[in-house]
Design a protein around this motif. Sequence first.
Motif, PDB file in Angstrom:
ATOM      1  N   SER A 388       0.821  -1.207   0.000  1.00  0.00           N
ATOM      2  CA  SER A 388       0.000   0.000   0.000  1.00  0.00           C
ATOM      3  C   SER A 388       0.856   1.258   0.000  1.00  0.00           C
ATOM      4  O   SER A 388       1.920   1.306   0.625  1.00  0.00           O
ATOM      5  CB  SER A 388      -0.909   0.040   1.235  1.00  0.00           C
ATOM      6  N   LEU A 389       0.363   2.275  -0.682  1.00  0.00           N
ATOM      7  CA  LEU A 389       0.936   3.617  -0.646  1.00  0.00           C
ATOM      8  C   LEU A 389      -0.142   4.567  -0.133  1.00  0.00           C
ATOM      9  O   LEU A 389      -1.223   4.654  -0.720  1.00  0.00           O
ATOM     10  CB  LEU A 389       1.399   4.056  -2.032  1.00  0.00           C
ATOM     11  N   GLN A 390       0.138   5.273   0.959  1.00  0.00           N
ATOM     12  CA  GLN A 390      -0.808   6.232   1.527  1.00  0.00           C
ATOM     13  C   GLN A 390      -0.152   7.599   1.640  1.00  0.00           C
ATOM     14  O   GLN A 390       0.989   7.724   2.081  1.00  0.00           O
ATOM     15  CB  GLN A 390      -1.288   5.777   2.916  1.00  0.00           C
ATOM     16  N   ILE A 391      -0.883   8.643   1.226  1.00  0.00           N
ATOM     17  CA  ILE A 391      -0.435  10.026   1.330  1.00  0.00           C
ATOM     18  C   ILE A 391      -1.361  10.763   2.291  1.00  0.00           C
ATOM     19  O   ILE A 391      -2.585  10.744   2.112  1.00  0.00           O
ATOM     20  CB  ILE A 391      -0.444  10.742  -0.032  1.00  0.00           C
ATOM     21  N   ASN A 392      -0.781  11.405   3.313  1.00  0.00           N
ATOM     22  CA  ASN A 392      -1.544  12.194   4.279  1.00  0.00           C
ATOM     23  C   ASN A 392      -1.180  13.668   4.149  1.00  0.00           C
ATOM     24  O   ASN A 392       0.003  14.033   4.237  1.00  0.00           O
ATOM     25  CB  ASN A 392      -1.245  11.750   5.718  1.00  0.00           C
ATOM     26  N   PHE A 393      -2.196  14.524   3.946  1.00  0.00           N
ATOM     27  CA  PHE A 393      -2.006  15.969   3.922  1.00  0.00           C
ATOM     28  C   PHE A 393      -2.677  16.554   5.156  1.00  0.00           C
ATOM     29  O   PHE A 393      -3.878  16.355   5.373  1.00  0.00           O
ATOM     30  CB  PHE A 393      -2.607  16.579   2.656  1.00  0.00           C
ATOM     31  N   PHE A 394      -1.908  17.280   5.986  1.00  0.00           N
ATOM     32  CA  PHE A 394      -2.430  17.756   7.258  1.00  0.00           C
ATOM     33  C   PHE A 394      -3.209  19.051   7.072  1.00  0.00           C
ATOM     34  O   PHE A 394      -2.678  20.072   6.628  1.00  0.00           O
ATOM     35  CB  PHE A 394      -1.290  17.931   8.262  1.00  0.00           C
ATOM     36  N   LEU A 395      -4.504  18.997   7.416  1.00  0.00           N
ATOM     37  CA  LEU A 395      -5.383  20.156   7.330  1.00  0.00           C
ATOM     38  C   LEU A 395      -5.114  21.126   8.469  1.00  0.00           C
ATOM     39  O   LEU A 395      -5.294  22.338   8.319  1.00  0.00           O
ATOM     40  CB  LEU A 395      -6.841  19.695   7.360  1.00  0.00           C
ATOM     41  N   ASN A 396      -4.720  20.628   9.617  1.00  0.00           N
ATOM     42  CA  ASN A 396      -4.192  21.433  10.712  1.00  0.00           C
ATOM     43  C   ASN A 396      -3.116  20.592  11.396  1.00  0.00           C
ATOM     44  O   ASN A 396      -2.618  19.636  10.791  1.00  0.00           O
ATOM     45  CB  ASN A 396      -5.296  21.903  11.672  1.00  0.00           C
ATOM     46  N   LYS A 397      -2.760  20.911  12.606  1.00  0.00           N
ATOM     47  CA  LYS A 397      -1.640  20.199  13.234  1.00  0.00           C
ATOM     48  C   LYS A 397      -1.957  18.737  13.515  1.00  0.00           C
ATOM     49  O   LYS A 397      -1.055  17.902  13.590  1.00  0.00           O
ATOM     50  CB  LYS A 397      -1.243  20.905  14.536  1.00  0.00           C
ATOM     51  N   TYR A 398      -3.232  18.404  13.648  1.00  0.00           N
ATOM     52  CA  TYR A 398      -3.593  17.055  14.073  1.00  0.00           C
ATOM     53  C   TYR A 398      -4.455  16.292  13.057  1.00  0.00           C
ATOM     54  O   TYR A 398      -4.368  15.066  12.988  1.00  0.00           O
ATOM     55  CB  TYR A 398      -4.355  17.126  15.410  1.00  0.00           C
ATOM     56  N   VAL A 399      -5.276  16.976  12.296  1.00  0.00           N
ATOM     57  CA  VAL A 399      -6.223  16.324  11.378  1.00  0.00           C
ATOM     58  C   VAL A 399      -5.639  16.287   9.971  1.00  0.00           C
ATOM     59  O   VAL A 399      -5.103  17.290   9.480  1.00  0.00           O
ATOM     60  CB  VAL A 399      -7.570  17.068  11.364  1.00  0.00           C
ATOM     61  N   TYR A 400      -5.726  15.125   9.315  1.00  0.00           N
ATOM     62  CA  TYR A 400      -5.209  14.982   7.959  1.00  0.00           C
ATOM     63  C   TYR A 400      -6.240  14.343   7.035  1.00  0.00           C
ATOM     64  O   TYR A 400      -7.093  13.557   7.450  1.00  0.00           O
ATOM     65  CB  TYR A 400      -3.908  14.176   7.939  1.00  0.00           C
ATOM     66  N   GLY A 401      -6.146  14.726   5.770  1.00  0.00           N
ATOM     67  CA  GLY A 401      -6.867  14.033   4.709  1.00  0.00           C
ATOM     68  C   GLY A 401      -5.948  12.992   4.106  1.00  0.00           C
ATOM     69  O   GLY A 401      -4.748  13.241   3.924  1.00  0.00           O
TER      70      GLY A 401
END
Length: 508
Positions: A388-401
């Motif tokens: 698996s390849l997962q990309i996380n983009f942080f919307l704020n310091k704790y929550v990510y899409g």
Amino acid sequence: MLFKFIKRTLIVAFTISVHFFYGQKTPKKETQIGFGQVDFLSIKMPDNEKNMGFTGVHYNLKLNDWSYAGAGIYGAVSGIRGGFFTLGVNAGVQQKITENLFIDAGFHFGGGGGASAPDGGGAFILPHLNLGYNFKYFSTTAGYSYIDFFDKGAIKSNQFNVAIQIPLSFETVDFKERESSFILDDLKNTLWNNTSNRVSLLVHLNNLDVTKGSYKDKTIRLAGFEFNSYLNKKIFYFIKADGAYHGIKAGYMDVFLGAGYHALMNKNRTNILAKFGVGAGGGGDVDTKGGFLIYPDVSIEQKLFDNIYVSINKGFLMTPDAHFSSSTLGFGLKYYIDKDGITPSIQEKKTFSKAKFKGLEAIIKQDLYVNAARDDKGGFTQNMHQISLQINFFLNKYVYGAGQTSFANFGAAGAYAEGIVGLGVQSNTFFNDTTSVFVQLLGGAAGGGGISTGQGLIVKPSIGINYKLTDKLDIRSGLGYVKARGGNLSNAYFNLGINYHFSFLSIK
């Protein structure tokens, strides 16, 4: 007099405190050298079957002057196996012979399959030994490669391969600096005072109304993402991937690489984008012959707030000979980012005043599905593994899409794949800045390989832990549950992988 003195003292103190808040020391800027690669090889298939044309899109990070590592996805574009896809990890070395001539030796390990091919569990290796030439703005390589689907698969081949490599580097700071804010005046005398780069990410639903070929007069519902990177104000290139979640048997997906033209209207609040892409697609009993597809499209975007737009697209998706053809209609949300500099390059009329560092994680991991249910009668189950390849983009310091794609590599399910998105929450680090925990909920399209996913919609909640190896690398482990809507897949899963994370400058 005393009152005036106190008043002036408070004003000076307030001014100094504001300047200190915004004029805090800027994080150390580092340039991560990397390159993108597109390659092609023609694989000899068993039983006198026509060769399968295999093309890949990769991104590699330079670890030092002579070695690299990264990830890539392959898809069939000729032969009879349209819908055959794989995902894997790359590692290699590049050694100069002369100023421009070099040797490229590397290794790719991954998983995947599809289109009823003899791929076994899906695990394969693909080493290569190439000779390359550097043309300054790009490089070309060509040479020998070998592919082996070694987990009970019958695909084994030696072949010639060719590739194009394009330098694609980016600027980073420590991941801990995410959400640190600055005013642009405080960055004018720093290394960040250079031209910004514009990128965008679109998450969308796309409907294929089939006009010819498999599933004629039916609608295939897809979910996926599109990433755009701008070369100048109007021209951009993109990569797009979708997977079916409703309307047909699970297993269809497509991946496109292309370019487009961006027109601005209504004081930059409305965009019109014309795009053309080429790529690979198939699966789910959609007959795309060898898998090569073309994708012309026009999109209209309307600004909602800040850098977020709503998008509507209309176009066509088809094989070049129209053996399979469909019209497309999609809806989505797009997020624009101006990054890596404080001087705008795309929209000259737009001015920026603030800068913030945003967090990003790229995770490669191996999943184990315990007793994954199959479509076979009698309730047959067997463990299944996937890469698996997962990309996380942080919307704020704790929550990510999050966005994730996965392909089976062990467990007699080589054609199984997933394309899912969702949200997660990650804690601050603890235990001497070494450990963090996360919880996430992802869902989307999945199917193929005989795994019982119904029409393809799955949901995957999970929890896990990150443990620090270096400033940019963590070990990441998680456990969760996967449930298919309309299918029998309903079981626990575990994973273990590597998390590469950093922050980048975003201005607005």
